[in-house]
Motif scaffolding. Structure first.
Motif, PDB file in Angstrom:
ATOM      1  N   GLN A 148       0.832  -1.212   0.000  1.00 32.43           N
ATOM      2  CA  GLN A 148       0.000   0.000   0.000  1.00 32.43           C
ATOM      3  C   GLN A 148       0.862   1.256   0.000  1.00 32.43           C
ATOM      4  O   GLN A 148       0.550   2.231  -0.681  1.00 32.43           O
ATOM      5  N   ARG A 149       1.969   1.218   0.775  1.00 35.35           N
ATOM      6  CA  ARG A 149       2.869   2.378   0.823  1.00 35.35           C
ATOM      7  C   ARG A 149       3.496   2.611  -0.542  1.00 35.35           C
ATOM      8  O   ARG A 149       3.542   3.749  -1.037  1.00 35.35           O
ATOM      9  N   ARG A 150       3.965   1.513  -1.201  1.00 28.05           N
ATOM     10  CA  ARG A 150       4.566   1.651  -2.528  1.00 28.05           C
ATOM     11  C   ARG A 150       3.550   2.172  -3.537  1.00 28.05           C
ATOM     12  O   ARG A 150       3.865   3.031  -4.363  1.00 28.05           O
ATOM     13  N   GLN A 151       2.336   1.624  -3.474  1.00 31.39           N
ATOM     14  CA  GLN A 151       1.300   2.063  -4.401  1.00 31.39           C
ATOM     15  C   GLN A 151       0.975   3.544  -4.198  1.00 31.39           C
ATOM     16  O   GLN A 151       0.773   4.283  -5.170  1.00 31.39           O
ATOM     17  N   ALA A 152       0.926   3.983  -2.914  1.00 38.49           N
ATOM     18  CA  ALA A 152       0.633   5.399  -2.628  1.00 38.49           C
ATOM     19  C   ALA A 152       1.753   6.290  -3.164  1.00 38.49           C
ATOM     20  O   ALA A 152       1.490   7.354  -3.747  1.00 38.49           O
ATOM     21  N   GLU A 153       3.000   5.855  -2.970  1.00 39.66           N
ATOM     22  CA  GLU A 153       4.130   6.644  -3.472  1.00 39.66           C
ATOM     23  C   GLU A 153       4.120   6.699  -5.004  1.00 39.66           C
ATOM     24  O   GLU A 153       4.362   7.757  -5.598  1.00 39.66           O
ATOM     25  N   GLU A 154       3.844   5.543  -5.634  1.00 39.94           N
ATOM     26  CA  GLU A 154       3.792   5.523  -7.099  1.00 39.94           C
ATOM     27  C   GLU A 154       2.663   6.405  -7.613  1.00 39.94           C
ATOM     28  O   GLU A 154       2.815   7.125  -8.610  1.00 39.94           O
ATOM     29  N   GLU A 155       1.516   6.366  -6.941  1.00 38.63           N
ATOM     30  CA  GLU A 155       0.391   7.207  -7.352  1.00 38.63           C
ATOM     31  C   GLU A 155       0.725   8.678  -7.168  1.00 38.63           C
ATOM     32  O   GLU A 155       0.403   9.517  -8.025  1.00 38.63           O
ATOM     33  N   LYS A 156       1.428   8.996  -6.072  1.00 38.62           N
ATOM     34  CA  LYS A 156       1.828  10.389  -5.833  1.00 38.62           C
ATOM     35  C   LYS A 156       2.806  10.854  -6.904  1.00 38.62           C
ATOM     36  O   LYS A 156       2.674  11.970  -7.443  1.00 38.62           O
ATOM     37  N   ARG A 157       3.785  10.004  -7.248  1.00 39.47           N
ATOM     38  CA  ARG A 157       4.741  10.356  -8.301  1.00 39.47           C
ATOM     39  C   ARG A 157       4.038  10.493  -9.645  1.00 39.47           C
ATOM     40  O   ARG A 157       4.329  11.401 -10.430  1.00 39.47           O
ATOM     41  N   ARG A 158       3.106   9.576  -9.914  1.00 32.60           N
ATOM     42  CA  ARG A 158       2.383   9.642 -11.184  1.00 32.60           C
ATOM     43  C   ARG A 158       1.586  10.937 -11.298  1.00 32.60           C
ATOM     44  O   ARG A 158       1.595  11.605 -12.336  1.00 32.60           O
TER      45      ARG A 158
END
Length: 468
Positions: free
Chosen positions: A251-261
Motif C-alpha cells: 500500500q505504501r509503494r502504491q501510494a508513493e507511485e500514485e503520488k509520483r504519477r
C-alpha cells in the motif's frame, strides 16, 4: 637393647607401608572420581538429547493425532451431509410414490367405471335387438324404411362409440401400467438409497469411534497438546503479522507511485499549458505587428494601442480516471464472481479446519482461530489461482513452507504450505493456472494440507463464501 632397636625398626617400616598404601588409595580414588565425572557428564548429555528427541517426537505424534482428528471431523461432516442428502432424496421418493399410488387408485377407478359403462351399454344394445341374429336382421326387421335407416345410423354410431371406448380403456390401462412400472422403479431406487444410508451410518459410527479414541489419546497428552497448540498459534500469528507487513508495504509503494504519477502528470500538464500560452502570445504579437505596420505608414505619430492581456485559460490538471476505472473494474469483476470463484485446489479435497474462531468440536476448553481454511488433498495435489491476478509476493515461514500471495485489485488470495512453485513475483496469472504443489509431510503419512486465505487488503474474509 638390640632387640628393642629391631622392634622399633619393624614398627617404623609398618607405619611407612601403611602411609604409602593410604597415599596410593587416595590417588586411585582421585583417578576414579575424574573418570566417573566424565562418564556422568557424557551420560547426562545423552539423556538430555534423548529426552529432547522424545519431547520432539511426542510433539510430532500429538500433531499427527490432532491432524487425524481434524481429518475425521471433516469426514464426519461430509458423512452427515451425505446422510442428510440421502434422507432428502428418500423423502422426495416417498412423496413421488404417494403421488403415483394416488394416481393408480384414480386410474383404477376410472378404468372400472369405463368397463362397467361399456358393459351396460353393450347389454342394452343386445336387449334392444330382441334376440335378432345379426345387425342386418336387426335393420331389415324394421317396420318401415325410415326405421331401418335410423337403426342403420344407430348401429354405425354405436360402433364408433365402442371403438372410442375401447381406445380410452386401452389408454387408461397403458397409463396405469406405466405408473406401476414407475412405482416399481422408485421402490428399487429407495431400496438402494436405504442401503447407501445404512453404509453411511455404519461408516459414520466407525469414524465417531475413531474420533473418541483420538480424543482420549489427546487428553492423556495434555502437556504435549498444549505445546502443539501454542506452536500452531504462534505460527498463525507470525503469518498474520508478515502478511499485514507485506500488505502495508504494498500500500505504501502504491501510494508513493500514485503520488509520483500525479506529480508527473501535473508537471506535464503545466508544461503543456505553458507551451500553449507562449505559442498564443507569439501568435498575438505577430498579428499586432501585422496590423500596426499599415497604420504607422498612414499615421506616423499614432501610437499602437496596447492590447489587453488575455485572461489565462489554464485549467486544473485532470485526474487520471482511467487507472481508477481499471482498478474498480477488476475489483468489480472479482466481486461479481463471489460464490462462483474456482476452488483453490484441483480434484478431491476436505476442509479440515473452517474459517474463523470456533470451539473445537471434540476437545473441551480448546478454541481454534483460523484466518482462512485448511484444505486436505491427496499427496501430490496442486494449488491453482481462483481468479486472474498478479503474484505480489513469494516468501517462506516456519510451519507454512512456501507462501504465494496473489493480488486481484484490492483483493488478495494467499496460498500457504507449498513445496514446489511454478510462479514468481510479478507474474500475471490466469484463472485456474497452477501455482504450485502442496507440501506432503513425510512425518505425517504424506498428509497434504493447503492453507488458503482471502482478504480485502488487511481484512480477512471467509473463503467458503467466495469459492466453490
Amino acid at each position: 637393647m638390640k632387640q628393642c632397636c629391631r622392634i622399633g625398626s619393624v614398627f617404623l617400616m609398618i607405619i611407612v607401608m601403611l602411609l604409602s598404601a593410604v597415599d596410593m588409595s587416595a590417588a586411585r580414588k582421585r583417578t576414579r572420581s575424574v573418570s566417573s565425572v566424565k562418564q556422568e557428564q557424557k551420560a547426562n548429555a545423552q539423556a538430555i538429547k534423548k529426552t529432547s528427541q522424545q519431547l520432539d517426537e511426542n510433539a510430532k505424534a500429538t500433531s499427527r493425532t490432532l491432524n487425524a482428528l481434524n481429518t475425521l471431523g471433516a469426514e464426519i461432516r461430509q458423512q452427515n451431509d451425505s446422510i442428510a442428502s440421502i434422507n432428502h432424496q428418500i423423502d422426495s421418493i416417498d412423496s413421488a410414490m404417494k403421488h403415483i399410488n394416488d394416481s393408480i387408485v384414480t386410474l383404477d377407478g376410472k378404468l372400472n367405471a369405463l368397463r362397467d359403462s361399456y358393459a351396460r351399454s353393450v347389454t342394452r344394445i343386445r336387449n334392444s335387438q330382441q334376440g335378432s341374429m345379426d345387425k342386418l336382421a336387426f335393420i331389415f326387421s324394421a317396420e318401415s324404411f325410415t326405421q331401418a335407416y335410423r337403426r342403420f345410423r344407430y348401429l354405425g354410431e354405436f360402433s364408433k362409440w365402442r371403438k372410442r371406448r375401447n381406445d380410452e380403456i386401452k389408454a387408461v390401462q397403458a397409463r396405469l401400467e406405466k405408473q406401476r412400472d414407475e412405482l416399481t422403479r422408485l421402490q428399487g431406487v429407495k431400496s438402494g438409497m436405504l442401503t447407501r444410508m445404512n453404509v453411511a451410518r455404519n461408516d459414520l459410527e466407525k469414524k465417531q469411534n475413531e474420533t473418541s479414541a483420538l480424543v482420549a489419546k489427546l487428553k492423556k497428552e495434555g502437556a504435549s497438546l498444549k505445546k502443539v497448540l501454542r506452536q500452531k498459534e504462534a505460527q498463525a500469528r507470525a503469518l498474520d503479522n508478515e502478511l499485514d507487513r507485506l500488505i502495508a508495504e504494498e500500500q505504501r509503494r502504491q501510494a508513493e507511485e500514485e503520488k509520483r504519477r500525479q506529480a508527473e502528470e501535473k508537471r506535464k500538464e503545466q508544461e503543456r499549458l505553458l507551451a500553449e500560452e507562449n505559442a498564443r502570445k507569439k501568435q498575438q504579437q505577430k498579428e499586432q505587428e501585422a496590423k500596426a505596420a499599415p497604420a504607422k505608414a498612414e499615421q506616423p505619430e499614432r501610437k499602437a494601442v496596447a492590447q489587453p492581456k488575455p485572461a489565462s485559460t489554464a485549467a486544473k490538471p485532470a485526474t487520471n480516471y482511467a487507472m481508477a476505472e481499471t482498478s474498480r473494474k477488476l475489483t468489480g469483476s472479482f466481486e461479481s464472481n463471489k460464490g462462483r470463484l474456482l476452488f483453490p485446489v484441483n480434484g478431491k479435497y476436505k476442509i479440515v479446519r473452517p474459517f474463523g474462531r470456533h470451539k473445537h468440536p471434540d476437545l473441551p476448553h480448546v478454541t481454534t482461530d483460523n484466518g482462512g481454511i485448511d484444505i486436505e488433498v491427496p499427496a501430490g495435489g496442486t494449488a491453482r489461482a481462483v481468479f486472474d491476478g498478479t503474484v505480489s509476493e513469494v516468501f517462506r515461514l516456519p510451519g507454512y513452507n512456501t507462501i504465494v500471495m496473489v493480488r486481484h485489485g484490492k483483493y488478495l488470495t494467499i496460498y500457504a504450505n507449498l513445496s514446489n512453485i511454478n510462479v514468481k513475483k510479478g507474474d500475471a496469472l490466469k484463472q485456474g493456472q497452477t501455482i504450485g504443489t502442496i507440501y506432503s509431510d513425510p512425518d505425517d503419512g504424506n498428509r497434504s494440507i493447503l492453507h488458503f486465505e482471502l482478504r480485502q487488503e488487511k481484512q480477512k474474509l471467509n473463503p467458503t463464501a467466495w469459492v466453490r
